[in-house]
Design an enzyme around this catalytic site. Structure first.
Site, PDB file in Angstrom:
ATOM      1  N   ASP A 447       0.828  -1.201   0.000  1.00 50.99           N
ATOM      2  CA  ASP A 447       0.000   0.000   0.000  1.00 50.99           C
ATOM      3  C   ASP A 447       0.867   1.256   0.000  1.00 50.99           C
ATOM      4  O   ASP A 447       2.073   1.212   0.285  1.00 50.99           O
ATOM      5  CB  ASP A 447      -0.914  -0.027   1.237  1.00 50.99           C
ATOM      6  CG  ASP A 447      -2.290   0.536   0.943  1.00 50.99           C
ATOM      7  OD1 ASP A 447      -2.407   1.357   0.022  1.00 50.99           O
ATOM      8  OD2 ASP A 447      -3.246   0.159   1.647  1.00 50.99           O
ATOM      9  N   ASP A 512     -10.630   1.917  -3.666  1.00 50.95           N
ATOM     10  CA  ASP A 512     -11.163   1.665  -2.330  1.00 50.95           C
ATOM     11  C   ASP A 512     -12.682   1.671  -2.347  1.00 50.95           C
ATOM     12  O   ASP A 512     -13.311   1.328  -1.342  1.00 50.95           O
ATOM     13  CB  ASP A 512     -10.664   2.722  -1.343  1.00 50.95           C
ATOM     14  CG  ASP A 512      -9.370   2.287  -0.674  1.00 50.95           C
ATOM     15  OD1 ASP A 512      -8.952   1.133  -0.879  1.00 50.95           O
ATOM     16  OD2 ASP A 512      -8.779   3.106   0.054  1.00 50.95           O
TER      17      ASP A 512
HETATM   18  C1  GLA Z   1      -5.907   1.593   1.901  1.00 47.81           C
HETATM   19  C2  GLA Z   1      -6.232   0.400   1.030  1.00 47.81           C
HETATM   20  C3  GLA Z   1      -7.319  -0.417   1.657  1.00 47.81           C
HETATM   21  C4  GLA Z   1      -6.850  -0.886   3.015  1.00 47.81           C
HETATM   22  C5  GLA Z   1      -6.459   0.312   3.860  1.00 47.81           C
HETATM   23  C6  GLA Z   1      -5.822  -0.126   5.153  1.00 47.81           C
HETATM   24  O1  GLA Z   1      -6.971   2.491   1.955  1.00 47.81           O
HETATM   25  O2  GLA Z   1      -6.587   0.803  -0.248  1.00 47.81           O
HETATM   26  O3  GLA Z   1      -7.635  -1.522   0.860  1.00 47.81           O
HETATM   27  O4  GLA Z   1      -5.759  -1.746   2.852  1.00 47.81           O
HETATM   28  O5  GLA Z   1      -5.551   1.163   3.194  1.00 47.81           O
HETATM   29  O6  GLA Z   1      -5.431   0.914   5.935  1.00 47.81           O
END
Ligand code: GLA
Length: 708
Positions: A447, A512
């Site tokens: 991430d 997301d």
């Molecule tokens: C980001 C990712 C999500 C999740 C969160 C965790 O937003 O895109 O899928 O992993 O972080 O904090």
């Protein structure tokens, strides 16, 4: 005068070199037959007797337009030595042709520069690759503001651009822009690109899924970038794409070089579908690399984020893994929340060991339980980041990108580690390597959850590109040390979805936003350049956590089933009927997976409030279509005319899965849904099929298989 050409299966790039200068782009489009002598090509390009212009003609569509050569459109190379040597004119140019490749070496003895341009076009593909390298041959430093990776020429009737903007949760938003005159440019300065996907498509007015000559350009780079499309004086359009650099970001010492990322361009005479297919094939062939050398069936995934957030309880996670196994899920990804102190966004990043309260015996017991169930184990990490509330930051507060004297601006309560410093990259590598050695972890979700702002290195110089290169190097090193590892690129969802990061990763977390309705548009934009087997698509809870919308399980699952399918909810919370239904969708996805991920032809139809996405196998004996009713419309949809089928074949047409339809059916439609019908490809491709009237936000899947 000399011409040079590169030929793909149906496209040609034709360059003309006059005297000893940089070549001019004459043509990038349909494959050229015949042979036109260079002198004649030159005559075709001459524009003598121009009034009120320079007395000697100049080249507008040079392979690398520079300042001071007569072309007054976007310069692809902008550099100076503190204000001198700001023009560039290459007069000593050598071109070496090899099969599928051209190498241009050019020198400017006045500004003391050497430029190399590398062009490639595979004979069996139609994606042109271009990159360049600039060397400072002078004895003083050279400040570079811009060095394009790719310069591509479009015809004069390219008047419409399809561009991608949006924001977090709305990535890949497609917009049509009219380019009648002047310049369009997109600049990304945040170090990731939710709102500035580094790709554009251009064509004549009204080009659509199947019709029109369309050109696509993409920059394989995960950092800042600039892409412009500008009408030349004669109406043709020049697209220039490359990195966007901060002031002082690149200064070349004497002898120093700057190497650009790779830019890609493709042309299709068959509209957007044809163009996407070319990019997808190229990504599969040239960009991706898989453990073991070949992609294996993409494991259906349970991602723990939306089902747990930061609350990790061993028993609950094991129960979720067991329930996932029952559903047919194959990979369990433990998302954020597992590290020391990570009960919320404000702590834990940088300390890559398990939280002792949540995991008193480390990750081992959970990994064992999950892998014992026969699931692969994956782990979420965000290695480039640090929370001020972490042991790492407390010990090394100077380890972050910053500019001395300026505010340290946190985002999501985090700062960016300065990976350009070897000891920091080493420390992060060591922590990840320790985890991967200690446990059978076969997957990392990588991430990157914040924008870069005032990102300076130890000397305070802009470190955007150097950080990204260090990140690429870290990924390379990690994959070399753990060859079986797969990595997902995730940057708050779709913030890093380009061909550059995909050299190091195997999946994109698309967005997301897990709302299936929003996802239809997001996935549509994603699919223009990127193939479906890389498109992370999860069945999430209803009501949806981002939008609050409620959707049937059938709609959520059908939309996810056409990507790399996953589930992102607590599966122990499903009732018996939902379990059976979801298991049915997962089984359907697995059955269709070889087709959906197998490099077939992807087709798209938008009609009266519904979108129809299809994948037709290369031999055209198999196809699957997702029909999604996005909204209700005043007019009934016309029959669905199936694109891409073989008119000489008969197909068995079956709607699947029949048991959970959200629609009312006639008696004969019922036969279609329950038993299937045999219909000729010719009829389906001409008269088509009247689809049942569907309620908004419902979907169905149609399968076709050659009937013998
Ligand atoms: C980001 C990712 C999500 C999740 C969160 C965790 O937003 O895109 O899928 O992993 O972080 O904090």
């Amino acid at each position: 005068m000399t011409t040079y050409r590169l030929d793909g299966s149906t496209t040609t790039l034709l360059l003309l070199q006059r005297d000893n200068g940089l070549p001019e782009i004459v043509h990038w489009g349909a494959r050229l037959g015949g042979r036109t002598p260079a002198g004649a090509v030159g005559a075709l390009r001459d524009r003598a007797n121009r009034r009120n212009g320079l007395d000697e003609d100049h080249v507008e569509a040079a392979l690398m337009p520079t300042l001071g050569t007569g072309s007054l459109r976007t310069a692809a190379l902008v550099a100076s030595r503190s204000g001198t040597d700001w023009t560039a004119e290459f007069t000593d140019v050598a071109i070496v042709a090899a099969p599928g490749a051209l190498e241009v070496t050019a020198r400017d003895p006045v500004a003391r520069l050497t430029l190399e341009i590398f062009l490639t076009l595979a004979a069996d593909g139609d994606v042109l690759g271009m990159r360049s390298v600039l060397r400072n041959d002078g004895d003083t430093p050279l400040q570079v503001e811009r060095l394009a990776a790719g310069v591509f020429l479009l015809p004069a009737d390219a008047e419409e651009l399809l561009v991608f903007d949006g924001r977090w949760g709305h990535e890949f938003t497609e917009r049509r822009i009219s380019l009648t005159s002047g310049l369009w440019a997109s600049e990304n300065r945040r170090g990731r690109s939710h709102d500035r996907f580094p790709g554009i498509i251009a064509g004549h007015r009204g080009f659509d899924e199947d019709r029109g000559l369309v050109h696509g350009v993409h920059l394989g780079w995960s950092g800042n970038h600039r892409t412009s499309a500008e009408r030349l004086e004669d109406g043709r359009v020049l697209v220039v794409t490359g990195e966007w650099l901060h002031p002082g970001e690149v200064e070349l010492a004497p002898g120093g070089t700057l190497e650009t990322p790779l830019a890609y361009a493709s042309v299709s005479a068959n509209g957007l579908s044809g163009l996407s297919r070319r990019f997808h094939d190229m990504v599969r062939r040239e960009v991706l690399s898989w453990p073991g050398g070949a992609m294996r069936p993409r494991p259906v995934t349970l991602n723990t984020w939306e089902g747990n957030y930061f609350t990790h309880r061993h028993d609950r996670l094991v129960a979720q893994a067991a329930a996932a196994k029952q559903l047919g899920i194959e990979r369990f990804v433990l998302d954020d929340g597992w590290m020391a102190g990570r009960d919320h966004e404000r702590a834990g990043l940088g300390d890559w060991w398990p939280d002792a309260r949540k995991y008193p015996d480390g990750l081992g017991p959970l990994v064992q339980a999950v892998t014992g169930l026969g699931l692969e184990f994956g782990l979420w990490v965000e290695p480039e980041m640090v929370n001020p509330d972490s042991d790492l930051y407390r010990a090394h507060p100077d380890a972050v990108l910053k500019v001395a004297g300026r505010a340290l601006r946190t985002s999501r309560h985090q700062l960016i580690l300065d990976l350009t410093r070897p000891e920091i990259a080493e420390g992060i590598f060591g922590q990840l390597d320790t985890l991967l050695r200690a446990h059978p972890i076969s997957y990392l979700k990588w991430d990157m959850n914040r924008d870069f702002v005032a990102a300076g290195d130890a000397e305070g110089r802009p470190a955007y590109r150097q950080h990204l290169l260090a990140n690429y190097a870290l990924l390379t090193r990690l994959r070399a040390a753990h060859p079986a590892l797969e990595i997902e690129t995730c940057s708050s969802g779709g913030g890093r979805p380009d061909f550059g990061i995909l050299r190091h990763t195997n999946r994109v977390w698309t967005s997301d936003c897990t709302d299936a309705l929003e996802r239809l548009a997001i996935q549509r934009g994603f699919s223009r350049f990127l193939p479906p087997e890389l498109m992370g698509a999860h069945v999430a809870a209803s009501p949806n956590h981002q939008t609050g919308r409620r959707h049937t399980l059938g709609f959520r699952a059908a939309v996810a089933a056409f990507g790399h399918m996953g589930v992102e909810l607590d599966p122990t919370g499903l009732d018996e009927q939902e379990r059976v239904e979801l298991a049915g969708w997962i089984a359907l996805h697995k059955r269709l997976r070889p087709l959906l991920h197998g490099g077939g032809h992807a087709a798209l139809r938008m009609q009266a409030g519904r979108s129809v996405r299809g994948v037709i196998s290369r031999d055209r004996r198999q196809a699957a279509f997702l029909v999604a009713q996005e909204r209700s419309e005043a007019h009934r949809a016309p029959p669905l005319v199936f694109p891409g089928l073989d008119p000489a074949l008969d197909y068995r047409l079956l709607a699947a899965p029949p048991q959970h339809l959200d629609t009312r059916l006639s008696a004969s439609q019922r036969i279609l849904f329950e038993e299937g019908l045999v219909v000729s490809g010719a009829l389906l491709g001409t008269a088509g099929m009247a689809l049942p009237e569907m309620q908004p936000e419902t979907a169905l899947v149609l399968e076709l298989a050659a009937h013998v």
